[in-house]
Design a protein around this motif. Sequence first.
Motif, PDB file in Angstrom:
ATOM      1  N   ALA B 402      -2.494 -71.826  43.819  1.00 11.47           N
ATOM      2  CA  ALA B 402      -2.847 -72.078  45.210  1.00 11.47           C
ATOM      3  C   ALA B 402      -1.652 -71.976  46.149  1.00 11.47           C
ATOM      4  O   ALA B 402      -1.782 -71.512  47.278  1.00 11.47           O
ATOM      5  CB  ALA B 402      -3.492 -73.458  45.330  1.00 11.47           C
ATOM      6  N   ALA B 558     -11.226 -70.150  42.904  1.00  6.41           N
ATOM      7  CA  ALA B 558     -10.599 -69.686  44.148  1.00  6.41           C
ATOM      8  C   ALA B 558     -10.982 -70.606  45.296  1.00  6.41           C
ATOM      9  O   ALA B 558     -10.178 -70.870  46.187  1.00  6.41           O
ATOM     10  CB  ALA B 558     -11.018 -68.248  44.445  1.00  6.41           C
ATOM     11  N   GLY B 559     -12.211 -71.113  45.284  1.00  7.42           N
ATOM     12  CA  GLY B 559     -12.669 -72.014  46.337  1.00  7.42           C
ATOM     13  C   GLY B 559     -11.845 -73.273  46.408  1.00  7.42           C
ATOM     14  O   GLY B 559     -11.435 -73.721  47.481  1.00  7.42           O
ATOM     15  N   GLN B 561      -8.788 -73.646  45.259  1.00  4.41           N
ATOM     16  CA  GLN B 561      -7.429 -73.297  45.697  1.00  4.41           C
ATOM     17  C   GLN B 561      -7.371 -73.196  47.220  1.00  4.41           C
ATOM     18  O   GLN B 561      -6.461 -73.712  47.861  1.00  4.41           O
ATOM     19  CB  GLN B 561      -6.989 -71.969  45.071  1.00  4.41           C
ATOM     20  CG  GLN B 561      -6.778 -72.064  43.568  1.00  4.41           C
ATOM     21  CD  GLN B 561      -6.520 -70.715  42.931  1.00  4.41           C
ATOM     22  OE1 GLN B 561      -6.223 -69.740  43.620  1.00  4.41           O
ATOM     23  NE2 GLN B 561      -6.639 -70.654  41.625  1.00  4.41           N
ATOM     24  N   GLN B 562      -8.402 -72.545  47.787  1.00  7.99           N
ATOM     25  CA  GLN B 562      -8.492 -72.371  49.236  1.00  7.99           C
ATOM     26  C   GLN B 562      -8.567 -73.739  49.924  1.00  7.99           C
ATOM     27  O   GLN B 562      -7.831 -74.008  50.874  1.00  7.99           O
ATOM     28  CB  GLN B 562      -9.740 -71.523  49.550  1.00  7.99           C
ATOM     29  CG  GLN B 562      -9.978 -71.283  51.018  1.00  7.99           C
ATOM     30  CD  GLN B 562      -8.859 -70.446  51.630  1.00  7.99           C
ATOM     31  OE1 GLN B 562      -8.256 -69.615  50.950  1.00  7.99           O
ATOM     32  NE2 GLN B 562      -8.554 -70.678  52.898  1.00  7.99           N
ATOM     33  N   ARG B 565      -5.261 -75.498  49.880  1.00  8.07           N
ATOM     34  CA  ARG B 565      -4.269 -74.917  50.799  1.00  8.07           C
ATOM     35  C   ARG B 565      -4.452 -75.456  52.213  1.00  8.07           C
ATOM     36  O   ARG B 565      -3.494 -75.620  52.962  1.00  8.07           O
ATOM     37  CB  ARG B 565      -4.389 -73.392  50.810  1.00  8.07           C
ATOM     38  CG  ARG B 565      -3.411 -72.729  49.849  1.00  8.07           C
ATOM     39  CD  ARG B 565      -3.237 -71.250  50.149  1.00  8.07           C
ATOM     40  NE  ARG B 565      -4.469 -70.498  49.959  1.00  8.07           N
ATOM     41  CZ  ARG B 565      -4.851 -70.004  48.776  1.00  8.07           C
ATOM     42  NH1 ARG B 565      -4.091 -70.166  47.720  1.00  8.07           N
ATOM     43  NH2 ARG B 565      -5.974 -69.348  48.670  1.00  8.07           N
ATOM     44  N   GLN B 566      -5.710 -75.761  52.585  1.00  4.48           N
ATOM     45  CA  GLN B 566      -5.941 -76.270  53.936  1.00  4.48           C
ATOM     46  C   GLN B 566      -5.624 -77.754  54.052  1.00  4.48           C
ATOM     47  O   GLN B 566      -5.413 -78.243  55.152  1.00  4.48           O
ATOM     48  CB  GLN B 566      -7.397 -76.021  54.310  1.00  4.48           C
ATOM     49  CG  GLN B 566      -7.670 -74.540  54.336  1.00  4.48           C
ATOM     50  CD  GLN B 566      -8.999 -74.190  54.934  1.00  4.48           C
ATOM     51  OE1 GLN B 566      -9.899 -75.027  55.006  1.00  4.48           O
ATOM     52  NE2 GLN B 566      -9.129 -72.958  55.358  1.00  4.48           N
TER      53      GLN B 566
END
Lengths: 105, 630
Positions: B402, B558-559, B561-562, B565-566
């Motif tokens: 991430a 991936a979700g 990780q996204q 990141r936010q």
Amino acid sequence: MTWKANYWTLGIELQMSFKKRAARISDKTKRVARNLTELKRGESGILDRLDLPEDDARRLMELGFIPGHAVIPAHSAPGGDPRVFRVDGSEVALRRETAMRLLLR
Amino acid sequence: MGDCHGCPAATITIPPPPFQTRRQIVAIVGPPNSGKSTLFNRLTGLRQKVANFPGVTVEHRMGRVKLEGDREVFVVDLPGVYSLNPRSEDERVTHDVLTGQMKELPKPDAVLLILDSTNLSRHLVLAAPVLSLGLPTLVILNMADDLAGRGGEIDSAELAMQLGAPVALVSAAKGEGVDKVFQFLAGTTQGAPKQKAMMELPVIQDIPKCRAWASSAGSKAGYHAPAPPLWTRRLDRIFLHPLFGPLIFVLVVIGVFETIFSGAKPIMDAMQDAIQTLGDQYVAKMIGNDALRSLIVGGVMKGVGSVVVFLPQILLLFLFIGILEDSGYLARAALIADRTMAKFGLQGKSFIPLLSAYACAVPAIMATRTIENKRDRIATILIAPFMTCSARLPVYTLLIAAFFPEHPVAALLGLYIIGFLAAISTARLLKSTVLKSSRSSFMLEMPPYRWPTFRSLGLRLVDRSKVFLRRAGTVILGVAVVIWVLGSLPLEHGKPLPPEKIQESVMGKVGHVAEPAIRPLGFNWKIGIGLMTSLAAREVIVGTLGTIYGMEGTSQSAGLQQALRQDLTPGGAAALLVFFAFAMQCMSTIAVVRRETGGWKWPALQFAYMTVFAYVAAFATNHIVSQFVH
């Protein structure tokens, strides 16, 4: 503050003279008794005494390092320390600092 | 010495073993490497269990031996000792059991004294204090096949005369002569030798004197020591060669490492899938009640399952340790590693446990049993959880993917390195303060090389699985249930909270309350909840974060990780990685440290130290990284 400095130098002197004495003694024992580390690999020596704290000495005697018995240095770890010694039918590895305290006849 | 028949001092009356009424207890005593465990396994098979005496770290094994006519005797395998002088903890336990001073165990009714016949003159030294206890004793001369093979001999009948106790020549590994041991246990050997020692036992426990007595007893019984073990000498020429020795050592280490990781992976994945399928497809459909289903499938099966999947890895590791130990190579590896380990204040025997800790700290801590020096052993136990165990990998994988996708290898390597550095600096700190010991304590007997037997390897694995699964069934089960309860309360319309609403739960509230404490590290309350659930096992945080963010909770997601990141700054992410590298986020490790050190003192100290260490390091990381990256 001078007395403090005096004590300090006195301390150093005492310490140095003590060290000299200690060095003389160890010179003397060195001349008289060889230790295990001075044996060549495969060369047999007769153990005389164990210059170690009682617990360590007992444990070593249980493993076969008994005064009067033969000791033969064998293989070692890379660099020569610790080394395996053949003693009383078994093989025991000792660090150099321990082997140095096992004195030969 | 007492060569006289009528000499009263020489007389020791040994009553015949009275195995008739209640269950008898027979103790197995012998020096290390005499084949005690092999004999014990031979006698009991699977009817055995490991137990600790309360208050001491020494463990003993109890087993039942089936005799003819439905009779049974209990045998106790005591720690290996060279003498009965109660100095070390092992010797004190053996001494106390044999003299009936151990509260948990009645005084044994008889003793099996097992000695290595290829090294009899030295091992016979133990016969003096054991025989003077006056208990019915069978002297077992083990490794008889080896003795004969190397041209040694002993007249066991004559030795029995000299010692005043029956003597059996046995090969426990091959099972030869073991019938004599069963006969003794059945109490059928009364008539065999005269119950009178021809030799006076040495009264004073002075080792040179006892040793001289042993030599004399041996030579009177026609003992000829066998020729030196040729194969051991040949193999040592290779394994302790100045160049090939270290090379083979490194290859063995890489081989073990590689197999534990790659070899166990497919089995672990398969188990993970099986547990998942079992939970979702079968168990979930069998339970009608929502709350109960959520508890069993989401709480118990997930929590316990995430730990049980490590079983293949742990068994594989113990198989390797077993082969290395039983073959005699482990002693050589310890010899080669000693110099390096000494630099950190440790010793050669700490090497294998620390290597094992890269797989999992739990078996590593169990493997420290081979270290006799108690201080070295505690130091090794305390630093083992700093090694990067496989449970940290899912967490590392998720966060690195991430936040640091450009340098995944460097980041991962860095985490391995900081864990290792923390371990060795802690070792140095411990060994120069609370666990200071004289450096000369490394004394290691090199046993002859032997073929490991399937029997003893198998029993060892059964043993370790039992210990591991019992803990998974108790401590870890308990923690999993507690975490589920905290995450599911308060009830909503009489039902537990669904996983998506974890922030409204008791745990969510606690996360909010705890937020100020973890804010300086760059963590929000969601990470706080993750840290709490990961106390059960580190990788649980991945699943928890998945639940909180409503994403698929895997490290490849991936979700997730996204979402991370936010929600996290790079500083916070780096701090979280560092926190996981150092913190003792593992209930199983705490439990095993408590078991192995015999109390709460060391695990409490260790948990506090590692948590403070992790907090400070994470705090520093967050602030330093935030200076450079925004």
